[in-house]
Design an enzyme around this catalytic site. Structure first.
Site, PDB file in Angstrom:
ATOM      1  N   ARG A 160     -13.275   6.678   7.048  1.00 51.77           N
ATOM      2  CA  ARG A 160     -12.558   6.193   5.857  1.00 51.77           C
ATOM      3  C   ARG A 160     -13.458   5.278   5.023  1.00 51.77           C
ATOM      4  O   ARG A 160     -13.401   5.303   3.787  1.00 51.77           O
ATOM      5  CB  ARG A 160     -11.278   5.461   6.264  1.00 51.77           C
ATOM      6  CG  ARG A 160     -10.216   6.425   6.761  1.00 51.77           C
ATOM      7  CD  ARG A 160      -9.178   5.722   7.598  1.00 51.77           C
ATOM      8  NE  ARG A 160      -8.342   4.821   6.830  1.00 51.77           N
ATOM      9  CZ  ARG A 160      -7.640   3.827   7.378  1.00 51.77           C
ATOM     10  NH1 ARG A 160      -7.702   3.600   8.679  1.00 51.77           N
ATOM     11  NH2 ARG A 160      -6.900   3.068   6.630  1.00 51.77           N
ATOM     12  N   ARG A 198      -8.341   7.403  -6.073  1.00 45.41           N
ATOM     13  CA  ARG A 198      -9.378   7.289  -5.045  1.00 45.41           C
ATOM     14  C   ARG A 198     -10.599   8.138  -5.357  1.00 45.41           C
ATOM     15  O   ARG A 198     -11.560   8.132  -4.609  1.00 45.41           O
ATOM     16  CB  ARG A 198      -8.807   7.735  -3.705  1.00 45.41           C
ATOM     17  CG  ARG A 198      -8.398   6.563  -2.798  1.00 45.41           C
ATOM     18  CD  ARG A 198      -7.818   7.164  -1.532  1.00 45.41           C
ATOM     19  NE  ARG A 198      -7.876   6.319  -0.390  1.00 45.41           N
ATOM     20  CZ  ARG A 198      -6.845   5.626   0.085  1.00 45.41           C
ATOM     21  NH1 ARG A 198      -5.696   5.632  -0.538  1.00 45.41           N
ATOM     22  NH2 ARG A 198      -6.975   4.927   1.204  1.00 45.41           N
ATOM     23  N   ARG A 220      -4.858  -3.958  13.140  1.00 42.67           N
ATOM     24  CA  ARG A 220      -3.645  -3.316  12.618  1.00 42.67           C
ATOM     25  C   ARG A 220      -3.279  -2.106  13.482  1.00 42.67           C
ATOM     26  O   ARG A 220      -2.108  -1.842  13.725  1.00 42.67           O
ATOM     27  CB  ARG A 220      -3.875  -2.890  11.159  1.00 42.67           C
ATOM     28  CG  ARG A 220      -2.626  -2.353  10.497  1.00 42.67           C
ATOM     29  CD  ARG A 220      -2.835  -2.083   9.030  1.00 42.67           C
ATOM     30  NE  ARG A 220      -3.573  -0.850   8.795  1.00 42.67           N
ATOM     31  CZ  ARG A 220      -3.971  -0.434   7.585  1.00 42.67           C
ATOM     32  NH1 ARG A 220      -3.728  -1.167   6.525  1.00 42.67           N
ATOM     33  NH2 ARG A 220      -4.610   0.697   7.437  1.00 42.67           N
ATOM     34  N   ARG A 225      -0.518   3.918  13.300  1.00 46.88           N
ATOM     35  CA  ARG A 225      -1.120   4.860  12.361  1.00 46.88           C
ATOM     36  C   ARG A 225      -2.207   5.671  13.046  1.00 46.88           C
ATOM     37  O   ARG A 225      -3.044   5.120  13.763  1.00 46.88           O
ATOM     38  CB  ARG A 225      -1.711   4.104  11.155  1.00 46.88           C
ATOM     39  CG  ARG A 225      -0.671   3.746  10.127  1.00 46.88           C
ATOM     40  CD  ARG A 225      -1.249   2.966   8.979  1.00 46.88           C
ATOM     41  NE  ARG A 225      -2.349   3.635   8.291  1.00 46.88           N
ATOM     42  CZ  ARG A 225      -2.740   3.334   7.066  1.00 46.88           C
ATOM     43  NH1 ARG A 225      -2.098   2.399   6.379  1.00 46.88           N
ATOM     44  NH2 ARG A 225      -3.748   3.950   6.515  1.00 46.88           N
ATOM     45  N   LYS A 282      -4.759  -4.338   0.126  1.00 50.53           N
ATOM     46  CA  LYS A 282      -4.087  -3.787  -1.055  1.00 50.53           C
ATOM     47  C   LYS A 282      -2.562  -3.803  -0.902  1.00 50.53           C
ATOM     48  O   LYS A 282      -1.853  -4.196  -1.817  1.00 50.53           O
ATOM     49  CB  LYS A 282      -4.549  -2.344  -1.323  1.00 50.53           C
ATOM     50  CG  LYS A 282      -6.034  -2.206  -1.618  1.00 50.53           C
ATOM     51  CD  LYS A 282      -6.378  -0.809  -2.123  1.00 50.53           C
ATOM     52  CE  LYS A 282      -6.197   0.287  -1.089  1.00 50.53           C
ATOM     53  NZ  LYS A 282      -7.117   0.210   0.071  1.00 50.53           N
TER      54      LYS A 282
END
Ligand code: AMP
Length: 189
Positions: free
Chosen positions: A145, A89, A128, A134, A14
């Site tokens: 998630r 969301r 990532r 993160r 995204k």
């Protein structure tokens, strides 16, 4: 206004695709995840609250997110349109977005749904995590998630489909996906 929602599971691309769309169409990028991470960095009250949810892979409560969005939309009067990345969301957020845009005499024109296989998502997010720093890019949090995505976010697909606004995009490379997205947007415009 050209208001576009970029939709998909965590790791579906995204953010990357939003950047490309902004460059081409001159839209204002609204990434709720990025806004919240900045709030965490500055240790604001909102950031401290959000961190408790983000680090567990859970959603920040609707009322917090909706209020935050309301403030941002108020700030932007003369722009071409928004690209919403990571918002809405939940169904409640989707309905709130429609209401906020209606009050500005505008609406969502398209929801671009990035369809990516689950295995690919997990691999991308783990990769990532090696560089992003993160707190939520680790295996355990990634799993929650994805669960949250299936349970709370995916029902929005039916909501937008009913409105005739859902466009599902598949593709193996960034360029592939971007080309299909621009084809879709150009058809709508
Ligand atoms: P993202 O950068 O979009 O992957 O978002 C990272 C995390 O921020 C999510 O896992 C949620 O904890 C939180 N978050 C971002 N956007 C929202 C939203 N619209 N509603 C609730 N929580 C959000």
């Amino acid at each position: 206004m050209l208001n576009v929602v970029i939709f998909g599971a965590p790791g579906s691309g995204k953010g990357t695709q939003s950047e490309l769309i902004i460059e081409k169409y001159g839209l204002r990028h609204i990434s709720t995840g990025e806004i919240l991470r900045t709030e965490i960095e500055t240790q604001s009250e909102l950031g401290l609250l959000a961190d408790e949810y983000i680090s567990k892979g859970q959603l920040v409560p609707d009322e917090v997110i909706i209020e935050m969005l309301g403030d941002i939309l108020e700030d932007n009067k003369s722009i071409k349109g928004f690209i919403f990345d990571g918002f809405p969301r939940t169904l409640a957020q989707g309905e709130a977005l429609d209401k906020m845009l209606r009050e500005k005499n505008t609406s969502v024109v398209a929801v671009l749904n990035l369809a990516v296989e689950e295995e690919v998502l997990v691999q991308r997010l783990l990769k990532r995590g090696e560089v992003s720093g993160r707190s939520d890019d680790n295996l355990e949090t990634i799993q929650s998630r994805l669960d949250v995505y299936h349970n709370q976010t995916e029902p929005l697909k039916a909501y937008y489909k009913k409105q005739g606004k859902l466009f599902t995009i598949k593709g193996d490379t960034i360029d592939d996906v971007f080309e299909r997205m621009t084809d879709t947007l150009n058809r709508i415009l």
